[in-house]
Design an enzyme around this catalytic site. Structure first.
Site, PDB file in Angstrom:
ATOM      1  CG  HIS A   1      28.294  38.232  48.588  1.00  0.00           C
ATOM      2  ND1 HIS A   1      27.855  37.082  47.973  1.00  0.00           N
ATOM      3  CD2 HIS A   1      28.191  39.210  47.652  1.00  0.00           C
ATOM      4  CE1 HIS A   1      27.505  37.356  46.733  1.00  0.00           C
ATOM      5  NE2 HIS A   1      27.700  38.634  46.498  1.00  0.00           N
TER       6      HIS A   1
ATOM      7  CG  ASP B   1      52.389  19.379  34.864  1.00  0.00           C
ATOM      8  OD1 ASP B   1      51.918  20.457  35.281  1.00  0.00           O
ATOM      9  OD2 ASP B   1      52.107  18.280  35.370  1.00  0.00           O
TER      10      ASP B   1
ATOM     11  CD1 TRP C   1      34.136  44.697  48.250  1.00  0.00           C
ATOM     12  CD2 TRP C   1      36.222  44.095  47.735  1.00  0.00           C
ATOM     13  NE1 TRP C   1      34.462  45.286  47.056  1.00  0.00           N
ATOM     14  CE2 TRP C   1      35.732  44.928  46.721  1.00  0.00           C
ATOM     15  CE3 TRP C   1      37.519  43.583  47.616  1.00  0.00           C
ATOM     16  CZ2 TRP C   1      36.508  45.268  45.608  1.00  0.00           C
ATOM     17  CZ3 TRP C   1      38.274  43.942  46.512  1.00  0.00           C
ATOM     18  CH2 TRP C   1      37.774  44.768  45.525  1.00  0.00           C
TER      19      TRP C   1
ATOM     20  CB  SER D   1      47.585  31.232  46.749  1.00  0.00           C
ATOM     21  OG  SER D   1      46.873  30.664  45.696  1.00  0.00           O
ATOM     22  CB  SER D   2      47.390  35.485  43.514  1.00  0.00           C
ATOM     23  OG  SER D   2      46.105  35.280  43.955  1.00  0.00           O
TER      24      SER D   2
ATOM     25  CG  HIS E   1      40.623  49.881  38.018  1.00  0.00           C
ATOM     26  ND1 HIS E   1      39.279  50.003  38.183  1.00  0.00           N
ATOM     27  CD2 HIS E   1      40.806  49.671  36.698  1.00  0.00           C
ATOM     28  CE1 HIS E   1      38.673  49.897  37.021  1.00  0.00           C
ATOM     29  NE2 HIS E   1      39.580  49.702  36.103  1.00  0.00           N
TER      30      HIS E   1
ATOM     31  CD  GLU F   1      41.793  40.975  42.206  1.00  0.00           C
ATOM     32  OE1 GLU F   1      43.033  40.857  42.156  1.00  0.00           O
ATOM     33  OE2 GLU F   1      41.023  40.025  42.305  1.00  0.00           O
TER      34      GLU F   1
ATOM     35  CE1 TYR G   1      38.843  46.717  33.213  1.00  0.00           C
ATOM     36  CE2 TYR G   1      40.716  47.968  33.997  1.00  0.00           C
ATOM     37  CZ  TYR G   1      39.438  47.916  33.495  1.00  0.00           C
ATOM     38  OH  TYR G   1      38.749  49.074  33.281  1.00  0.00           O
TER      39      TYR G   1
ATOM     40  CB  SER H   1      38.402  35.113  22.506  1.00  0.00           C
ATOM     41  OG  SER H   1      38.093  36.394  22.957  1.00  0.00           O
TER      42      SER H   1
ATOM     43  CG  HIS I   1      37.494  54.924  37.923  1.00  0.00           C
ATOM     44  ND1 HIS I   1      37.977  54.428  36.747  1.00  0.00           N
ATOM     45  CD2 HIS I   1      37.217  53.836  38.674  1.00  0.00           C
ATOM     46  CE1 HIS I   1      37.980  53.113  36.785  1.00  0.00           C
ATOM     47  NE2 HIS I   1      37.521  52.728  37.952  1.00  0.00           N
ATOM     48  CG  HIS I   2      37.435  52.319  42.072  1.00  0.00           C
ATOM     49  ND1 HIS I   2      36.459  51.378  41.909  1.00  0.00           N
ATOM     50  CD2 HIS I   2      38.369  52.040  41.125  1.00  0.00           C
ATOM     51  CE1 HIS I   2      36.793  50.552  40.924  1.00  0.00           C
ATOM     52  NE2 HIS I   2      37.938  50.948  40.429  1.00  0.00           N
TER      53      HIS I   2
ATOM     54  CB  THR J   1      35.887  47.656  26.685  1.00  0.00           C
ATOM     55  OG1 THR J   1      36.904  48.013  27.622  1.00  0.00           O
ATOM     56  CG2 THR J   1      35.033  46.574  27.273  1.00  0.00           C
TER      57      THR J   1
ATOM     58  CE  LYS K   1      39.972  42.187  25.006  1.00  0.00           C
ATOM     59  NZ  LYS K   1      40.176  40.934  24.303  1.00  0.00           N
TER      60      LYS K   1
ATOM     61  NE  ARG L   1      28.700  49.060  47.440  1.00  0.00           N
ATOM     62  CZ  ARG L   1      29.966  48.845  47.062  1.00  0.00           C
ATOM     63  NH1 ARG L   1      30.668  49.815  46.504  1.00  0.00           N
ATOM     64  NH2 ARG L   1      30.527  47.680  47.211  1.00  0.00           N
TER      65      ARG L   1
END
Lengths: 525, 384, 162
Positions: A77, A106, A142, A169-170, A253, A255, A257, A268, A302-303, A328, A331, A450
């Protein structure tokens, strides 16, 4: 979306038709549609897994799954929602909108664009197919932490391969977007005049390019640890399992964002349109986005507050993480100021955008709570964290994708969507989403870890509420599917401007946007 | 309009409050039982209040705008889109608020990391899927397994009050003493957490990390493993019994006595029935999670024992796998966790249960010999 | 890849007909340097940092990726000077062009012998416009869309017959 391209194929009768047309297309609109369809299919697949997870958690005890299959579900998931839904959907928006917004014919490298997309279904099939391999799909989370990830069977190697393919791909997609935005702006369209969506994607692509080698290296080291006897993450051989977490989060991290900056861009674009008022503080929005990106490189640990770092390291990562609240916040204030004294209307894209601002802020506040190291140590790996990142990714990233689809679908298909169905979709989603994820805060605070298939009795009520919400939320996405299909087939014809307050180059084109656009560059004053 | 909304808000808050008094702390962290947990609890409340304040101000403004500045009430759009003063203000104010939060948080961080001057030290080891406790000063060691019966999990029996949060051997500590925890793991990552004591630390194989707690109140505190560690991650709870100093001393004496009788078992010779009965119990506790109660394993993940070559082939190889594990697979070595008598019993059980009918009996002496390497091999072949 | 800036009858000798087109190129050298070198520095700093700790397998991926990025920017740079120009001075038609690594070229045709060939029949393709003389055709209008290309064809036909 796809039909739009078909209908306007009028001067290209001899294009390969059927499957070959989609396999060989280098048209940015075709590829954008392909990305979006892929994301939609994956959304339903990974969403079904979520429903199975929630069904198992409806009451204590094991009813539907065994613990190993449950872990496979949570892992897949997560992987599919991140790499198969949110990222491809944003890439789809970039492919459709970036050339239209820049006045470019293009993408800079159309052939590479085609490859970048077609790698994704390959990776998707590998991931989904691993459910049928001996031992089932990956069940190590994951985040792929060793040593658990070293223990698994053949599907673990296959997943590493799939991650590599998605990474490639990315990278190709990102290089394409960076070069397109930098090189293919219409004359007069300076960087500081670009629509904010292009800015957020420029920064997102930059982050992707900067961090993808780290992910590729990390999973390759897992692969060699698994198969070739290296000891990068094996303490017995002089390695360090915690270093994997450092490397992984150094990638992941930024990622995080990557998964939210394009959402900022979409919102926006939408809020000024329906406030009929220009975006407040354009320049500060650009700077805020850039500062979030820069900060994202110095907050990764921080993770991992609970791995046992020295106090000085904990303090550093706590302070740097708290700093992210500043840009943040800027924004969110700017969006509110854009609405302030506007002339607001509430079409479906605007509703999703408002829900985004409000609910993303809740995710931001729980993020701030988690930034405080001592509190994080209590809440780490509990349902509080699950609640936090779903507020950011579901009511954040996913809602912005819905908002963007409703916003640009008339431009892509030439037809207006059904506002009634759109509103049903919105209200059911927003209510369902809060019923699923809000009680999870309480579960986490009360101490429910979790990734567990079964839980102690005091967690029962909130889990039951969450499961009911999950089914409301999940099934209301069928309305979304119906809206999209109906809009492609039929619907009131859209004007080229579509929305009264819409500004930007894409709205100067007819609706639906012709197959080839801007072969002669417009000039921006 | 606003008045009405305010009333709704007050009613909502009142409702939330009344419910929170009904179910104690169901909406917040668990009742703290240590100073650190109390600090974290207070810190969390403080941050939540600040967040709530900001939320009300910002989204009050937004919802005011949504109500008053809509096209349908005839509001015409203004055209301002920049104001440097405002931008600076709303960059600086959050920054100041954050600094206000950072200070108390930093104090708690430093307190949590200070593991000096312990009254006692306990080494905690995470295994797939149980916890091992070694009291370094007292010389007491034991393993702590989930004690909830399988029937409750499968739904064939009524679930007990402490469903999934109960163990056979809880960790026991005296009240009011600083307990230093040395936490490590044997196989994969685990994480040791007791919410009410405010102590959480990942268990990392090959590394020892430390943490500490000092329980203020006598009582039983429950927690769970909080780092995904495979199939039975949800089934390895932690129970800490905080008792008075006298009760603690009595408990230590009792554990030491139990250790002596276990040592005596290792020199005994058992008959077949004893070995099978003990073996089944050991199998249930240590093996069945992967290889399943019927010995058939999980296809593709965990190999079967019933009908497998390992259980009908040479006894030495069988004992070796149980003691030392299979490197590179999920099969861990049980040399440290199981006594000679336990290993002898479980090997006997595996060779004679289900489809396996070798008739072999393995005695603790053979295991002791196998632990002693080359000398062990000679002894084992003599026994055969 | 192709955006067009066209200018008619600007520059060149007085009385001449000039048609010049080129794809859009908004990337300046300083921007390119900043984008490329900051990414390269960030990637390699990270990769080398981890390599020094013993986790060297990030380095090859960083190298591969920055190589790809360098290729992309080089391709853009190669095409930065792309243009097509057509000038009619008296009886001479001068074609000049530059296209990426294929480099530039120049061809002079006699106005009376030059023929405009416009092929819109190949299905699935845009129209192709070329100027042909002595059995040798030179393609024109690569950076234009069909509409502009047909318009150019009409203009050229009338100019060549003057």
């Amino acid at each position: 979306m796809s039909d739009a391209a078909h209908a306007h194929d009028d001067h290209s009768h001899g294009h390969p038709s059927g499957v070959m047309r989609w396999l060989t297309t280098t048209n940015h609109k075709d590829i954008g549609s392909l990305y979006l369809w892929f994301a939609l299919i994956m959304l339903f697949l990974a969403g079904s897994m979520a429903l199975l997870i929630r069904a198992e958690l409806f009451q204590p005890g094991l009813q539907l799954t065994n613990p190993d299959f449950f872990n496979q579900l949570t892992t897949m998931h997560g992987l599919i929602m991140i790499f198969g839904v949110i990222m491809p959907a944003f890439s789809g928006f970039a492919n459709w909108q970036v050339p239209l917004m820049l006045g470019a014919p293009d993408m800079a490298f159309p052939r590479m664009n085609n490859w970048a997309f077609w790698l994704l279904p390959m990776a998707g099939i590998m991931l989904m197919g691993s459910f049928w391999l001996p031992g089932g799909a990956v069940a190590g989370g994951w985040t792929m932490y060793p040593p658990l990830f070293i223990q698994g069977g053949i599907s673990y190697d296959l997943t590493i391969l799939a991650v590599h393919i998605m990474g490639l791909s990315s990278i190709m997609g990102s290089i394409n977007i960076v070069t397109t935005i930098l090189n293919m702006r219409a004359p007069g369209l300076t960087l500081m005049k670009m629509p904010l969506f292009c800015w957020t994607w420029l920064i997102t692509a930059y982050l992707l390019i900067a961090t993808m080698p780290v992910l590729a290296g990390a999973v390759t080291m897992l692969l060699t640890d698994r198969n070739f006897g290296t000891h990068f993450f094996n303490a017995a051989g002089g390695g360090d399992p915690v270093m994997f977490q450092h490397i992984f989060w150094f990638f992941a991290h930024p990622e995080v964002y990557i998964l939210i900056l394009p959402a900022f861009g979409i919102v926006s674009q939408i809020i000024p349109t329906f406030a009929r008022k220009p975006l407040f503080g354009y320049a500060s929005m650009v700077y805020a986005t850039a500062s979030i990106a820069i900060l994202s490189f110095i907050v990764w640990a921080h993770h991992m507050f609970t791995v046992g770092m020295p106090a000085a390291a904990q303090l550093f990562f706590m302070f740097s993480t708290m700093l992210i609240a500043v840009p943040t916040g800027v924004k969110i204030f700017n969006w509110v100021a854009t609405m302030w004294k506007g002339s607001l209307t509430f079409e479906t894209p605007m509703l999703f955008a408002i829900a985004f601002v409000c609910l993303f802020a809740i995710g931001g506040f729980s993020g701030l709570v988690l930034a405080i190291a001592p509190v994080d140590i209590q809440l780490h790996d509990t349902y509080y964290v699950v609640a936090h990142f779903h507020y950011v990714l579901v009511s954040g990233a996913l809602f912005s994708i819905f908002a963007g689809i409703y916003y640009w679908l008339p431009k892509w298909t030439g037809n207006m969507y059904s506002e009634t169905l759109g509103k049903w979709h919105f209200w059911l989603s927003v209510i369902g989403m809060n019923i699923v994820f809000f009680p999870m805060h309480f579960l986490g605070l009360a101490g429910m870890p979790r990734r567990i298939p079964d839980y102690a009795l005091q967690f029962t009520e909130f889990n039951q509420i969450a499961t009911v919400g999950a089914f409301i939320f999940g099934f209301s996405q069928l309305i979304f599917l119906a809206v999209v299909l109906r809009t492609i087939k039929s619907g009131e014809k859209a004007t080229s401007r579509v929305w009264e307050g819409a500004e930007g180059l894409e709205w100067t084109l007819p609706s639906p946007a012709p197959y080839h656009t801007f072969e002669t560059a417009p000039v921006v004053k | 309009m606003i008045g009405k909304w305010q009333r709704v808000g007050i009613m909502g808050a009142a409702l939330a409050y009344s419910q929170s008094t009904l179910a104690e702390y169901a909406y917040n962290l668990q009742t703290p039982a240590s100073q650190v947990a109390q600090d974290v609890f207070d810190l969390h409340n403080l941050i939540m209040l600040v967040c709530l304040g900001i939320f009300i101000v910002v989204f009050g403004a937004m919802f005011y705008s949504l109500l008053k500045h809509r096209k349908s009430v005839g509001h015409k759009a203004a055209h301002f889109h920049e104001n440097t003063t405002v931008e600076v203000i709303w960059t600086v104010i959050p920054f100041v608020i954050l600094m206000g939060m950072a200070y108390p948080a930093a104090r708690v961080v430093i307190d949590m990391k200070d593991t000096t001057n312990p009254d006692m030290t306990v080494k905690i080891t995470g295994y797939q899927w149980m916890w091992g406790y070694d009291y370094l000063n007292e010389g007491v060691s034991f393993y702590s397994n989930l004690s909830t019966p399988r029937e409750q999990i499968n739904g064939t029996a009524e679930k007990g009050e402490n469903y999934l949060l109960e163990v056979d051997e809880p960790m026991v500590v005296p009240v009011g003493k600083r307990v230093r925890l040395l936490i490590t793991a044997n196989d994969v990552l685990h994480s040791w957490w007791v919410p009410a004591l405010g102590a959480k630390q990942d268990a990392i194989p090959g590394f020892i990390r430390d943490s500490w707690f000092k329980a203020d109140k006598i009582g039983t505190y429950r927690g769970q493993c909080v780092e995904l560690c495979g199939k039975d991650h949800g089934f390895m709870p932690i129970v800490v019994e905080v008792v008075s100093q006298e009760d603690y001393m009595a408990w230590v004496e009792k554990k030491k006595g139990a250790a002596t009788s276990a040592a005596a078992d290792n020199t005994r010779t058992f008959d077949a029935a004893d070995l099978m009965a003990r073996g089944e119990a050991v199998y249930e506790a240590s093996c069945a999670a992967c290889h399943q109660a019927d010995g058939k394993g999980l296809p593709g993940v965990f190999p079967p024992i019933s009908g497998a070559k390992i259980a009908s082939g040479p006894i030495d190889a069988h004992i070796d796998v149980v003691l030392n594990g299979r490197p590179g697979t999920a099969m861990a070595g049980f040399a440290d966790q199981l006594s000679d008598a336990d290993v002898a019993a479980v090997v006997t059980y595996q060779r004679n249960a289900w489809a396996n009918k070798t008739g072999d009996l393995v005695q603790p002496a053979q295991i002791a010999a196998a632990r002693n390497g080359a000398a062990g091999e000679a002894a084992a072949s003599a026994a055969q | 890849m192709g955006q067009v800036n066209t200018e008619d009858s600007a520059g060149g000798p007085a009385g001449a007909f000039v048609f010049r087109s080129c794809p859009n190129h908004s990337l300046t050298r300083p921007q390119e340097r900043l984008a490329f070198w900051s990414l390269a520095a960030l990637c390699f700093a990270t990769a080398i940092g981890f390599a020094l700790l013993g986790y060297w397998l990030i380095l090859p991926f960083a190298g591969f990726e920055i190589g790809l990025l360098a290729w992309a920017f080089r391709t853009l740079r190669n095409h930065a000077g792309d243009y097509e120009s057509l000038m009619i001075v008296g009886d001479v038609v001068v074609l000049e062009w530059h296209c990426g690594h294929r480099g530039g070229g120049r061809r002079e045709l006699n106005r009376q012998w030059a023929r405009v060939v416009c092929n819109c029949r190949t299905p699935g393709r845009n129209c192709r416009l070329s100027l042909s003389s002595h059995g040798h055709a030179t393609e024109l209008g690569q950076y234009l869309n069909d509409e502009a290309r047909l318009q150019l064809a009409a203009t050229l036909r009338s100019r060549l017959q003057e």
